[in-house]
Design a protein around this motif. Structure first.
Motif, PDB file in Angstrom:
ATOM      1  N   ALA A  24       0.842  -1.202   0.000  1.00 16.43           N
ATOM      2  CA  ALA A  24       0.000   0.000   0.000  1.00 16.43           C
ATOM      3  C   ALA A  24       0.872   1.244   0.000  1.00 16.43           C
ATOM      4  O   ALA A  24       2.043   1.215   0.402  1.00 16.43           O
ATOM      5  N   ASP A  25       0.278   2.345  -0.448  1.00 13.37           N
ATOM      6  CA  ASP A  25       0.924   3.666  -0.370  1.00 13.37           C
ATOM      7  C   ASP A  25       2.299   3.694  -1.028  1.00 13.37           C
ATOM      8  O   ASP A  25       3.263   4.199  -0.441  1.00 13.37           O
ATOM      9  N   ILE A  26       2.387   3.189  -2.233  1.00 13.58           N
ATOM     10  CA  ILE A  26       3.640   3.298  -2.981  1.00 13.58           C
ATOM     11  C   ILE A  26       3.936   4.765  -3.256  1.00 13.58           C
ATOM     12  O   ILE A  26       5.054   5.245  -3.067  1.00 13.58           O
ATOM     13  N   GLN A  27       2.938   5.491  -3.727  1.00 16.03           N
ATOM     14  CA  GLN A  27       2.985   6.949  -3.920  1.00 16.03           C
ATOM     15  C   GLN A  27       4.241   7.406  -4.666  1.00 16.03           C
ATOM     16  O   GLN A  27       4.945   8.321  -4.251  1.00 16.03           O
ATOM     17  N   TYR A  28       4.482   6.758  -5.784  1.00 17.92           N
ATOM     18  CA  TYR A  28       5.655   7.096  -6.585  1.00 17.92           C
ATOM     19  C   TYR A  28       5.498   8.449  -7.273  1.00 17.92           C
ATOM     20  O   TYR A  28       4.416   8.820  -7.726  1.00 17.92           O
ATOM     21  N   ALA A  29       6.597   9.178  -7.365  1.00 22.67           N
ATOM     22  CA  ALA A  29       6.714  10.387  -8.183  1.00 22.67           C
ATOM     23  C   ALA A  29       8.186  10.598  -8.486  1.00 22.67           C
ATOM     24  O   ALA A  29       9.047  10.276  -7.669  1.00 22.67           O
ATOM     25  N   ASP A  30       8.471  11.139  -9.645  1.00 18.33           N
ATOM     26  CA  ASP A  30       9.858  11.418 -10.022  1.00 18.33           C
ATOM     27  C   ASP A  30      10.245  12.777  -9.427  1.00 18.33           C
ATOM     28  O   ASP A  30      10.437  13.769 -10.140  1.00 18.33           O
ATOM     29  N   LEU A  31      10.347  12.796  -8.091  1.00 17.55           N
ATOM     30  CA  LEU A  31      10.606  14.036  -7.347  1.00 17.55           C
ATOM     31  C   LEU A  31      11.625  13.784  -6.248  1.00 17.55           C
ATOM     32  O   LEU A  31      11.812  12.649  -5.798  1.00 17.55           O
ATOM     33  N   GLU A  32      12.237  14.876  -5.799  1.00 18.00           N
ATOM     34  CA  GLU A  32      13.104  14.802  -4.632  1.00 18.00           C
ATOM     35  C   GLU A  32      12.255  14.467  -3.401  1.00 18.00           C
ATOM     36  O   GLU A  32      11.041  14.676  -3.396  1.00 18.00           O
ATOM     37  N   CYS A  67      -0.790 -16.446  -4.145  1.00 14.71           N
ATOM     38  CA  CYS A  67      -1.830 -16.635  -5.159  1.00 14.71           C
ATOM     39  C   CYS A  67      -2.194 -15.306  -5.830  1.00 14.71           C
ATOM     40  O   CYS A  67      -2.681 -15.287  -6.958  1.00 14.71           O
ATOM     41  N   CYS A  68      -1.955 -14.192  -5.107  1.00 15.89           N
ATOM     42  CA  CYS A  68      -2.254 -12.870  -5.637  1.00 15.89           C
ATOM     43  C   CYS A  68      -1.595 -11.827  -4.749  1.00 15.89           C
ATOM     44  O   CYS A  68      -1.110 -12.139  -3.656  1.00 15.89           O
ATOM     45  N   VAL A  69      -1.593 -10.599  -5.213  1.00 12.35           N
ATOM     46  CA  VAL A  69      -1.124  -9.468  -4.419  1.00 12.35           C
ATOM     47  C   VAL A  69      -2.222  -8.418  -4.382  1.00 12.35           C
ATOM     48  O   VAL A  69      -2.863  -8.132  -5.396  1.00 12.35           O
ATOM     49  N   LEU A  70      -2.452  -7.866  -3.192  1.00 11.85           N
ATOM     50  CA  LEU A  70      -3.437  -6.810  -3.007  1.00 11.85           C
ATOM     51  C   LEU A  70      -2.704  -5.474  -2.931  1.00 11.85           C
ATOM     52  O   LEU A  70      -1.884  -5.261  -2.043  1.00 11.85           O
ATOM     53  N   GLN A  71      -2.992  -4.591  -3.870  1.00 11.78           N
ATOM     54  CA  GLN A  71      -2.413  -3.251  -3.883  1.00 11.78           C
ATOM     55  C   GLN A  71      -3.494  -2.321  -3.345  1.00 11.78           C
ATOM     56  O   GLN A  71      -4.522  -2.096  -3.981  1.00 11.78           O
ATOM     57  N   LEU A  72      -3.261  -1.768  -2.143  1.00 13.41           N
ATOM     58  CA  LEU A  72      -4.329  -1.114  -1.393  1.00 13.41           C
ATOM     59  C   LEU A  72      -4.468   0.393  -1.621  1.00 13.41           C
ATOM     60  O   LEU A  72      -5.020   1.105  -0.799  1.00 13.41           O
ATOM     61  N   GLY A  73      -3.982   0.882  -2.754  1.00 10.19           N
ATOM     62  CA  GLY A  73      -4.264   2.269  -3.107  1.00 10.19           C
ATOM     63  C   GLY A  73      -3.110   3.228  -2.940  1.00 10.19           C
ATOM     64  O   GLY A  73      -2.099   2.933  -2.310  1.00 10.19           O
ATOM     65  N   ASP A  74      -3.270   4.433  -3.528  1.00  5.55           N
ATOM     66  CA  ASP A  74      -2.243   5.478  -3.547  1.00  5.55           C
ATOM     67  C   ASP A  74      -0.980   4.971  -4.245  1.00  5.55           C
ATOM     68  O   ASP A  74       0.130   5.070  -3.727  1.00  5.55           O
TER      69      ASP A  74
END
Length: 271
Positions: A24-32, A67-74
């Motif tokens: 959850a909350d990977i929140q990637y951006a190409d930023l400092e 069996c799967c991965v749950l990506q919980l948003g953001d």
């Protein structure tokens, strides 16, 4: 409650039936590096992609693959919209997920809606409803197209129910739509602040603009799916955006919790 031992209960020495991954909350951006909205937490925007790659490498190397991965948003950060990099950042993260050997189920959080409209998300790779389970002769368990929710069976007698935590929200919807007006009115009734993202002085701090909630239609659908699972003695996992920490909870989970409390007072609250 019945205190007799349950023959189906797993002991510490039991082999797991199946496993699944959660991120959850990977929140990637190409930023400092920066900070969250409240300035209370450090954000490592570029570095988050390395954490995702590390997680995927771990899952792919598991002797018993999930069996799967749950990506919980953001999945990407809201700052991408400001720099007109939303689609580019999403494509980079999604291409990273393509290296995962297991299917991914995506939920939507506020940062998805900072970057995209609901219509866009519905037609994007973040819509994984094609992985849903269709229960023959039980049309009441089919979700409406008005919200993003579905259920699936990763292993016999286990049902995962993915919920739309932003079913009711001013984020991602056309400001001229009745739903937007309904949600804005609800916000203003509970939040007198000029800045609707501020919980200052609120007895119910969940009523802020970056928040979301569940419509009665979605709750009724959830109840139908739970009824089917009860009847068929299935174990259920509720999949949703994490609630966050007080006083800045992302959503009010109490309507869903009330349904679960009514059905099973001792339901497992581990989350």
């Amino acid at each position: 409650m019945d205190d007799k031992p349950n023959p189906g209960t797993l002991s510490e020495s039991s082999e797991p039936l199946f496993s699944f991954g959660v991120i959850a909350d990977i929140q990637y951006a190409d930023l400092e590096d920066g900070y969250n909205f409240h300035g209370s937490r450090r954000r490592y925007y570029r570095h988050s992609l390395l954490h995702l790659r590390g997680a995927i490498e771990h899952w792919n190397e598991e002797s018993s693959a999930p069996c799967c991965v749950l990506q919980l948003g953001d999945i990407i950060d809201g700052y991408n919209a400001q720099y007109k990099a939303s689609e580019k950042s999403l494509e980079l993260v999604m291409s990273t997920f393509q290296t995962l050997k297991a299917p991914v189920h995506h939920t939507w959080g506020n940062h998805e809606f900072y970057n995209f409209s609901r219509d866009y998300l519905t037609n994007s790779k973040l819509n994984t409803k094609f992985l849903e389970d269709h229960i023959v002769h039980h049309p009441e368990t089919m979700p409406s197209e008005d919200y993003y929710a579905y259920h699936f069976v990763p292993f016999p007698k286990f049902r995962f129910i993915l919920l739309d935590a932003y079913d009711l929200s001013v984020l991602g919807v056309d400001q001229s739509s009745p739903k937007y007006q309904q949600c804005l009115q609800m916000l203003r009734e509970h939040n007198p602040n000029t800045e609707l993202n501020s919980p200052q002085g609120l007895s119910e701090p969940q009523f802020v603009q970056f928040n979301g909630g569940f419509s009665q239609e979605q709750l009724n659908w959830l109840n139908e799916v739970l009824t089917f699972s009860d009847t068929n003695q299935e174990k259920v996992v509720i999949v949703k955006l994490p609630e966050g920490m007080q006083p800045f909870r992302h959503l009010d989970f109490s309507p869903v919790r009330s349904i679960l409390d009514f059905r099973l007072p001792e339901w497992d609250r581990t989350s």
